[in-house]
Write an enzyme that holds these catalytic residues in place. Sequence first.
Site, PDB file in Angstrom:
ATOM      1  N   ARG A   1      47.026  38.806 107.025  1.00 42.26           N
ATOM      2  CA  ARG A   1      46.578  37.543 107.594  1.00 42.26           C
ATOM      3  C   ARG A   1      47.628  37.070 108.595  1.00 42.26           C
ATOM      4  O   ARG A   1      48.769  37.529 108.584  1.00 42.26           O
ATOM      5  CB  ARG A   1      46.389  36.507 106.488  1.00 42.26           C
ATOM      6  CG  ARG A   1      45.281  36.842 105.510  1.00 42.26           C
ATOM      7  CD  ARG A   1      45.379  36.011 104.245  1.00 42.26           C
ATOM      8  NE  ARG A   1      45.321  34.579 104.536  1.00 42.26           N
ATOM      9  CZ  ARG A   1      45.708  33.628 103.682  1.00 42.26           C
ATOM     10  NH1 ARG A   1      46.215  33.951 102.510  1.00 42.26           N
ATOM     11  NH2 ARG A   1      45.613  32.344 104.021  1.00 42.26           N
TER      12      ARG A   1
ATOM     13  N   LYS B   1      48.080  36.401  93.754  1.00 40.43           N
ATOM     14  CA  LYS B   1      47.173  35.402  93.175  1.00 40.43           C
ATOM     15  C   LYS B   1      45.881  35.268  93.968  1.00 40.43           C
ATOM     16  O   LYS B   1      44.907  34.703  93.468  1.00 40.43           O
ATOM     17  CB  LYS B   1      47.872  34.042  93.045  1.00 40.43           C
ATOM     18  CG  LYS B   1      48.187  33.328  94.346  1.00 40.43           C
ATOM     19  CD  LYS B   1      48.919  32.026  94.071  1.00 40.43           C
ATOM     20  CE  LYS B   1      49.307  31.307  95.343  1.00 40.43           C
ATOM     21  NZ  LYS B   1      48.167  30.857  96.139  1.00 40.43           N
ATOM     22  N   ASP B   2      45.849  35.774  95.211  1.00 36.96           N
ATOM     23  CA  ASP B   2      44.635  35.724  96.025  1.00 36.96           C
ATOM     24  C   ASP B   2      43.749  36.956  95.850  1.00 36.96           C
ATOM     25  O   ASP B   2      42.653  37.013  96.411  1.00 36.96           O
ATOM     26  CB  ASP B   2      44.993  35.605  97.516  1.00 36.96           C
ATOM     27  CG  ASP B   2      45.597  34.260  97.866  1.00 36.96           C
ATOM     28  OD1 ASP B   2      45.378  33.296  97.114  1.00 36.96           O
ATOM     29  OD2 ASP B   2      46.300  34.186  98.894  1.00 36.96           O
TER      30      ASP B   2
ATOM     31  N   ARG C   1      43.043  24.685  88.967  1.00 36.51           N
ATOM     32  CA  ARG C   1      44.072  24.896  87.944  1.00 36.51           C
ATOM     33  C   ARG C   1      45.106  23.783  87.977  1.00 36.51           C
ATOM     34  O   ARG C   1      45.514  23.240  86.931  1.00 36.51           O
ATOM     35  CB  ARG C   1      44.757  26.257  88.176  1.00 36.51           C
ATOM     36  CG  ARG C   1      45.964  26.517  87.280  1.00 36.51           C
ATOM     37  CD  ARG C   1      46.715  27.765  87.733  1.00 36.51           C
ATOM     38  NE  ARG C   1      47.268  27.625  89.071  1.00 36.51           N
ATOM     39  CZ  ARG C   1      48.428  27.026  89.338  1.00 36.51           C
ATOM     40  NH1 ARG C   1      49.149  26.493  88.373  1.00 36.51           N
ATOM     41  NH2 ARG C   1      48.863  26.959  90.577  1.00 36.51           N
ATOM     42  N   ARG C   2      45.545  23.417  89.188  1.00 37.60           N
ATOM     43  CA  ARG C   2      46.528  22.343  89.301  1.00 37.60           C
ATOM     44  C   ARG C   2      45.909  20.989  88.958  1.00 37.60           C
ATOM     45  O   ARG C   2      46.558  20.141  88.347  1.00 37.60           O
ATOM     46  CB  ARG C   2      47.119  22.329  90.710  1.00 37.60           C
ATOM     47  CG  ARG C   2      48.052  23.501  90.986  1.00 37.60           C
ATOM     48  CD  ARG C   2      48.486  23.581  92.432  1.00 37.60           C
ATOM     49  NE  ARG C   2      49.411  24.684  92.650  1.00 37.60           N
ATOM     50  CZ  ARG C   2      49.511  25.363  93.785  1.00 37.60           C
ATOM     51  NH1 ARG C   2      48.716  25.048  94.816  1.00 37.60           N
ATOM     52  NH2 ARG C   2      50.379  26.349  93.912  1.00 37.60           N
TER      53      ARG C   2
ATOM     54  N   ARG D   1      43.483  21.597 101.974  1.00 37.71           N
ATOM     55  CA  ARG D   1      43.336  22.974 102.413  1.00 37.71           C
ATOM     56  C   ARG D   1      44.187  23.189 103.657  1.00 37.71           C
ATOM     57  O   ARG D   1      44.733  22.263 104.232  1.00 37.71           O
ATOM     58  CB  ARG D   1      41.869  23.287 102.756  1.00 37.71           C
ATOM     59  CG  ARG D   1      40.910  23.439 101.578  1.00 37.71           C
ATOM     60  CD  ARG D   1      41.105  24.728 100.791  1.00 37.71           C
ATOM     61  NE  ARG D   1      41.253  25.914 101.634  1.00 37.71           N
ATOM     62  CZ  ARG D   1      40.256  26.558 102.212  1.00 37.71           C
ATOM     63  NH1 ARG D   1      39.012  26.142 102.064  1.00 37.71           N
ATOM     64  NH2 ARG D   1      40.482  27.630 102.934  1.00 37.71           N
ATOM     65  N   GLY D   2      44.262  24.444 104.102  1.00 37.76           N
ATOM     66  CA  GLY D   2      45.042  24.792 105.281  1.00 37.76           C
ATOM     67  C   GLY D   2      46.263  25.596 104.904  1.00 37.76           C
ATOM     68  O   GLY D   2      46.610  25.744 103.732  1.00 37.76           O
ATOM     69  N   ASN D   3      46.932  26.148 105.927  1.00 39.83           N
ATOM     70  CA  ASN D   3      48.136  26.923 105.643  1.00 39.83           C
ATOM     71  C   ASN D   3      49.276  25.979 105.252  1.00 39.83           C
ATOM     72  O   ASN D   3      49.138  24.751 105.255  1.00 39.83           O
ATOM     73  CB  ASN D   3      48.495  27.823 106.830  1.00 39.83           C
ATOM     74  CG  ASN D   3      48.805  27.035 108.092  1.00 39.83           C
ATOM     75  OD1 ASN D   3      49.422  25.965 108.054  1.00 39.83           O
ATOM     76  ND2 ASN D   3      48.381  27.543 109.232  1.00 39.83           N
TER      77      ASN D   3
ATOM     78  N   THR E   1      50.251  23.224 107.705  1.00 40.20           N
ATOM     79  CA  THR E   1      49.213  22.199 107.796  1.00 40.20           C
ATOM     80  C   THR E   1      49.282  21.251 106.605  1.00 40.20           C
ATOM     81  O   THR E   1      49.169  20.023 106.743  1.00 40.20           O
ATOM     82  CB  THR E   1      47.817  22.850 107.855  1.00 40.20           C
ATOM     83  OG1 THR E   1      47.739  23.666 109.027  1.00 40.20           O
ATOM     84  CG2 THR E   1      46.718  21.805 107.893  1.00 40.20           C
ATOM     85  N   ARG E   2      49.494  21.793 105.426  1.00 37.85           N
ATOM     86  CA  ARG E   2      49.565  20.958 104.225  1.00 37.85           C
ATOM     87  C   ARG E   2      50.780  20.022 104.281  1.00 37.85           C
ATOM     88  O   ARG E   2      50.671  18.842 103.935  1.00 37.85           O
ATOM     89  CB  ARG E   2      49.611  21.839 102.983  1.00 37.85           C
ATOM     90  CG  ARG E   2      48.357  22.673 102.802  1.00 37.85           C
ATOM     91  CD  ARG E   2      48.419  23.523 101.549  1.00 37.85           C
ATOM     92  NE  ARG E   2      47.336  24.501 101.524  1.00 37.85           N
ATOM     93  CZ  ARG E   2      46.853  25.052 100.428  1.00 37.85           C
ATOM     94  NH1 ARG E   2      47.336  24.723  99.252  1.00 37.85           N
ATOM     95  NH2 ARG E   2      45.870  25.925 100.488  1.00 37.85           N
TER      96      ARG E   2
ATOM     97  N   CYS F   1      38.617  31.239  91.550  1.00 34.40           N
ATOM     98  CA  CYS F   1      39.138  29.929  91.925  1.00 34.40           C
ATOM     99  C   CYS F   1      38.162  28.815  91.583  1.00 34.40           C
ATOM    100  O   CYS F   1      38.466  27.643  91.758  1.00 34.40           O
ATOM    101  CB  CYS F   1      39.527  29.886  93.392  1.00 34.40           C
ATOM    102  SG  CYS F   1      38.132  30.084  94.478  1.00 34.40           S
TER     103      CYS F   1
END
Length: 316
Positions: A16, A87-88, A135-136, A153-155, A158-159, A246
């Site tokens: 990615r 985890k993805d 989960r969180r 959301r976002g990378n 961005t977060r 997820c």
Amino acid sequence: MNAAPSPTTPVVIATRESRLALWQAEHVRDRLLNELHLPASLLGMTTKGDQILDRALSKVGGKGLFVKELETALEAGQAQLAVHSLKDVPMELPEGFVLAAVLEREDPRDAFVSPRYADVSSLPQGACVGTSSLRRVVQLLALRPDLRIEPLRGNLDTRLRKLDEGQFDAIVLAAAGLKRLGLGERIRSVFSTEQMIPAAGQGALGLEVRASSTALLAALQGLAHAPSALATQAEREVSRRLGGSCSMPLAAHAVWRDGQMTLHAALGHATEPLRPLFKASLQASVASAQEALALGRQAAEALLAQGGQAYLPSTV
């Protein structure tokens, strides 16, 4: 059988294009060269998971959206290796693909990030916390049922920007990603694995190849880290047994040391996040992948025995 990887023919790594994903791919590229004497180049790709930012992953197809395009590149021969945050990676890979190696794990814990507050207990009543991980969500609400949890959301950049703009009082991120990008100073505190059990595979990198790439598959064993591999195999087996994705608030974290494995797991309710969490903690002697998988199955069965079946989608 495929020819052995040639030191003069670079291995193409599909990745990615987020800053974190590129760091991870560059890390693997450097290790391939320095430790295995295999040159490598990167093939950057944008996945559907990167493109769809206005909806939760659980609503649009799950974490597999981050890996499908990379697998297509492997299948087409455009790349020979894909680097993933483990985890993805879905619990079941498509036929013809295998996880060649799990690298040594970075810090698997979740990080509390806030410009104003030191930790989750310091947040005022009704504070707004950003995360899109179910989960969180369920574990945060188990700690602080008064919190207002909003999607994020976002990378990584961005977060953090959304937090800095004042959209949230705090956000929760994987400590590993922040540390890998040199952003460890943004971490105000980390949740203990008792407070918030990590996701299966969190903090670990997985290397995926075609099963037919036998020479490369064998070479990549030189990068594998056995304690991380055993721990994540147990974690992923909990998720596999329960049909984890997820869209399910499921946590699993294992530590393997000196032949002993300790495994903690938790299951929450996807649509009623304030319902009680089911939790399981097990310890056993583990010396093989088969024994790690067996411990993962035992943890899953322990969650089901407490009543966890009622929390699972009807299809599981």
